[in-house]
Design a protein around this motif. Structure first.
Motif, mmCIF file in Angstrom:
data_model
loop_
_atom_site.group_PDB
_atom_site.id
_atom_site.type_symbol
_atom_site.label_atom_id
_atom_site.label_comp_id
_atom_site.label_asym_id
_atom_site.label_seq_id
_atom_site.Cartn_x
_atom_site.Cartn_y
_atom_site.Cartn_z
ATOM 1 N N GLN A 31 0.789 -1.217 -0.037
ATOM 2 C CA GLN A 31 0.033 0.171 0.118
ATOM 3 C C GLN A 31 0.760 1.068 0.042
ATOM 4 O OE1 GLN A 31 -3.017 0.255 -0.634
ATOM 5 N NE2 GLN A 31 -3.563 2.403 -0.119
ATOM 6 N N GLU A 34 1.447 2.027 -3.311
ATOM 7 C CA GLU A 34 0.275 2.734 -3.927
ATOM 8 C C GLU A 34 0.392 4.266 -3.755
ATOM 9 O OE1 GLU A 34 -2.194 1.283 -6.129
ATOM 10 O OE2 GLU A 34 -0.882 -0.414 -6.166
ATOM 11 N N PHE A 46 2.825 14.734 -1.001
ATOM 12 C CA PHE A 46 2.036 14.024 -0.811
ATOM 13 C C PHE A 46 1.975 12.899 0.260
ATOM 14 C CE2 PHE A 46 -2.371 11.991 -1.033
ATOM 15 C CZ PHE A 46 -2.002 10.831 -1.083
ATOM 16 N N LEU A 53 -0.349 12.868 8.922
ATOM 17 C CA LEU A 53 -1.785 12.745 9.277
ATOM 18 C C LEU A 53 -1.942 11.379 10.225
ATOM 19 C CD1 LEU A 53 -4.010 13.931 6.260
ATOM 20 C CD2 LEU A 53 -3.549 15.086 8.461
ATOM 21 N N SER A 93 -4.409 1.865 5.139
ATOM 22 C CA SER A 93 -4.530 2.716 4.049
ATOM 23 C C SER A 93 -3.017 3.486 3.761
ATOM 24 C CB SER A 93 -5.255 3.925 4.355
ATOM 25 O OG SER A 93 -6.466 3.422 4.698
ATOM 26 N N ILE B 34 -9.544 10.858 8.697
ATOM 27 C CA ILE B 34 -8.892 11.685 8.009
ATOM 28 C C ILE B 34 -7.746 11.326 7.007
ATOM 29 C CG2 ILE B 34 -7.172 12.192 9.583
ATOM 30 C CD1 ILE B 34 -7.417 15.209 9.278
ATOM 31 N N VAL B 35 -7.150 10.052 7.208
ATOM 32 C CA VAL B 35 -6.086 9.466 6.358
ATOM 33 C C VAL B 35 -6.653 9.142 5.289
ATOM 34 C CG1 VAL B 35 -4.572 7.534 6.114
ATOM 35 C CG2 VAL B 35 -4.714 8.974 8.369
ATOM 36 N N ASP B 36 -7.811 8.405 5.307
ATOM 37 C CA ASP B 36 -8.372 7.836 4.263
ATOM 38 C C ASP B 36 -9.063 9.110 3.313
ATOM 39 O OD1 ASP B 36 -9.855 4.762 5.670
ATOM 40 O OD2 ASP B 36 -7.756 5.333 5.023
ATOM 41 N N PHE B 39 -6.202 10.434 1.203
ATOM 42 C CA PHE B 39 -5.918 9.360 0.194
ATOM 43 C C PHE B 39 -7.073 9.276 -0.856
ATOM 44 C CE2 PHE B 39 -4.281 5.515 -1.396
ATOM 45 C CZ PHE B 39 -5.135 4.618 -1.560
ATOM 46 N N SER B 88 -18.268 1.897 7.608
ATOM 47 C CA SER B 88 -18.412 2.013 8.981
ATOM 48 C C SER B 88 -18.140 3.432 9.435
ATOM 49 C CB SER B 88 -17.227 1.091 9.891
ATOM 50 O OG SER B 88 -17.472 -0.243 9.115
ATOM 51 N N SER B 117 -13.086 -1.891 5.053
ATOM 52 C CA SER B 117 -11.975 -2.642 5.313
ATOM 53 C C SER B 117 -12.324 -3.915 5.567
ATOM 54 C CB SER B 117 -11.141 -1.807 6.375
ATOM 55 O OG SER B 117 -11.935 -1.739 7.699
ATOM 56 N N GLU B 118 -13.670 -4.325 5.861
ATOM 57 C CA GLU B 118 -13.864 -5.491 6.096
ATOM 58 C C GLU B 118 -14.525 -6.478 5.152
ATOM 59 O OE1 GLU B 118 -14.797 -5.300 11.060
ATOM 60 O OE2 GLU B 118 -15.791 -3.904 9.617
ATOM 61 N N LYS B 138 -11.193 -1.942 1.101
ATOM 62 C CA LYS B 138 -10.129 -0.995 1.639
ATOM 63 C C LYS B 138 -8.822 -1.566 1.685
ATOM 64 C CE LYS B 138 -12.054 3.046 3.711
ATOM 65 N NZ LYS B 138 -12.205 3.951 5.198
ATOM 66 N N PRO B 139 -7.754 -0.935 1.516
ATOM 67 C CA PRO B 139 -7.393 0.376 1.057
ATOM 68 C C PRO B 139 -7.754 0.292 -0.561
ATOM 69 C CG PRO B 139 -5.264 -0.689 1.340
ATOM 70 C CD PRO B 139 -6.468 -1.526 1.783
ATOM 71 N N VAL B 140 -8.644 1.220 -1.019
ATOM 72 C CA VAL B 140 -9.024 1.439 -2.450
ATOM 73 C C VAL B 140 -7.802 1.573 -3.486
ATOM 74 C CG1 VAL B 140 -10.377 2.704 -4.066
ATOM 75 C CG2 VAL B 140 -11.221 2.347 -1.874
ATOM 76 N N LYS B 141 -7.891 0.902 -4.514
ATOM 77 C CA LYS B 141 -6.529 1.045 -5.334
ATOM 78 C C LYS B 141 -6.821 1.940 -6.576
ATOM 79 C CE LYS B 141 -4.088 -2.500 -3.845
ATOM 80 N NZ LYS B 141 -4.894 -2.463 -2.493
ATOM 81 N N LEU B 142 -5.912 2.519 -7.082
ATOM 82 C CA LEU B 142 -6.178 3.420 -8.500
ATOM 83 C C LEU B 142 -6.893 2.561 -9.610
ATOM 84 C CD1 LEU B 142 -2.821 5.153 -9.592
ATOM 85 C CD2 LEU B 142 -5.127 5.961 -9.571
#
Lengths: 159, 183
Positions: A31, A34, A46, A53, A93, B34-36, B39, B88, B117-118, B138-142
């Motif tokens: 990840q 990514e 970035f 964060l 993530s 906030i991280v997600d 992203f 969630s 994520s689950e 998750k985590p979501v990919k490009l």
């Protein structure tokens, strides 16, 4: 000009080796790759911003979980579980593999309401995020040096 | 072994929709992390989308004017092409948010994608049954976002082709009528 190119090449080499070692030692997983893909010359900060964060998040969540676990006779396992869930999500993530793995054990301790286990996991997650923070700071410093020497950040493929 | 490659410049070209105007897909992203949020916002920008990010289902409803505090006046011009929501979330879940969106006449046609994520099969089934366009782990990919975008633009194109075909049929019909009337 030749000397400059050598300096850049050396720095790039150091950067590449260091990054690879972080994957090999299990600090980072795919990840993180990514995340790096999403960074370009227009958004050179970035990855640093996202992980910053993340580390703030870690600190905040660890503090609140610590408070919840403080008194043995009154542990709010629901709150701890919520914190672990969030931590697992955000570590996942950003590719913070070791942090994420501690969260898996942490959740198990929470599920069986094992306060001692939770405290151990809390300590471990604290250790791991701080360790990763130091490692990534070193990585970003190397990046900075490459840029200042006029070089480009290598795109590193991890196989 | 690791290879060192030159960094490639990301493709930031604006796609034009098949309807002729250079409109970007406008995505509303909902996530309490906030991280997600950071992203997913970047992920979508890199994929040539216009992005609005909010931190809760409540805020999403406010943004759409579905929070009961507004009439629908002023929100018809809001052009959202896709809603991506975390499952969630504290307060209202992404699932509950989707239900509210599907209940609204203004926004029920907008595709809603749920992220989680689950990997819980009953959860996935429930979301798809309720009308989710897709369910992403998750985590979501490009690659996930690209696939979504391509299928939405294709749906757009299909709708456009259907309209054009219909017009063609109508034009042929009128022509035949005129011929018969010997005009």
């Amino acid at each position: 000009l030749h000397a400059m190119n050598t300096v850049v090449a050396q720095l790039q080499r150091r950067f590449q080796d260091y990054l690879v070692s972080l994957y090999q030692q299990g600090f980072l997983d795919n990840q993180f790759t990514e995340l790096r893909k999403l960074q370009d010359e227009g958004t050179p900060d970035f990855v640093a911003e996202v992980v910053s964060l993340f580390f703030d998040d870690c600190s905040k969540l660890i503090n609140s979980m610590s408070r919840s676990l403080e008194r043995p006779e009154n542990v709010d396992f629901k709150q701890v579980d919520s914190g672990v869930h969030q931590l697992k999500g955000s570590s996942s993530s950003v590719g913070a593999r070791r942090v994420k793995n501690v969260c898996i054990s942490f959740k198990e301790c929470c599920d069986v309401q094992n306060r001692e286990g939770c405290l151990r996991c809390l300590q471990q997650v604290d250790y791991e995020y701080k360790m990763l923070k130091t490692k990534l700071q070193d990585l970003f410093n190397l990046e900075q040096q490459i840029v200042q020497a006029g070089g480009a950040i290598p795109q590193v493929n991890i196989n | 072994m690791a290879d060192v490659m030159r960094p490639e410049k990301l493709d930031m070209s604006n796609d034009t929709s098949s309807l002729g105007s250079p409109e970007l897909l406008h995505v509303l992203a909902v996530d309490d992390s906030i991280v997600d949020r950071k992203f997913i916002e970047r992920l979508l920008r890199v994929s040539s989308c216009k992005v609005t990010v909010v931190d809760s289902a409540t805020r999403a409803l406010q943004y759409l004017g579905l929070d009961g505090n507004h009439s629908s006046v002023g929100f018809e011009d809001l052009k959202i092409n896709l809603i991506m929501t975390d499952y969630s979330m504290p307060g209202m879940t992404g699932y509950e948010l989707m239900k509210k969106i599907k209940e609204s006449s203004a926004f029920r046609e907008i595709p809603v994608v749920i992220m989680s994520s689950e990997n819980i099969l009953p959860r996935i089934d429930r979301c798809l049954e309720e009308g989710a366009e897709d369910f992403l782990l998750k985590p979501v990919k490009l690659a996930d976002v690209k696939r979504l975008r391509d299928s939405l633009l294709k749906a757009d194109e299909m709708a456009f082709k259907n309209i054009m075909h219909k017009r063609e049929l109508q034009a042929n019909d009128i022509y035949s009528q005129l011929k018969r009337a010997k005009i």
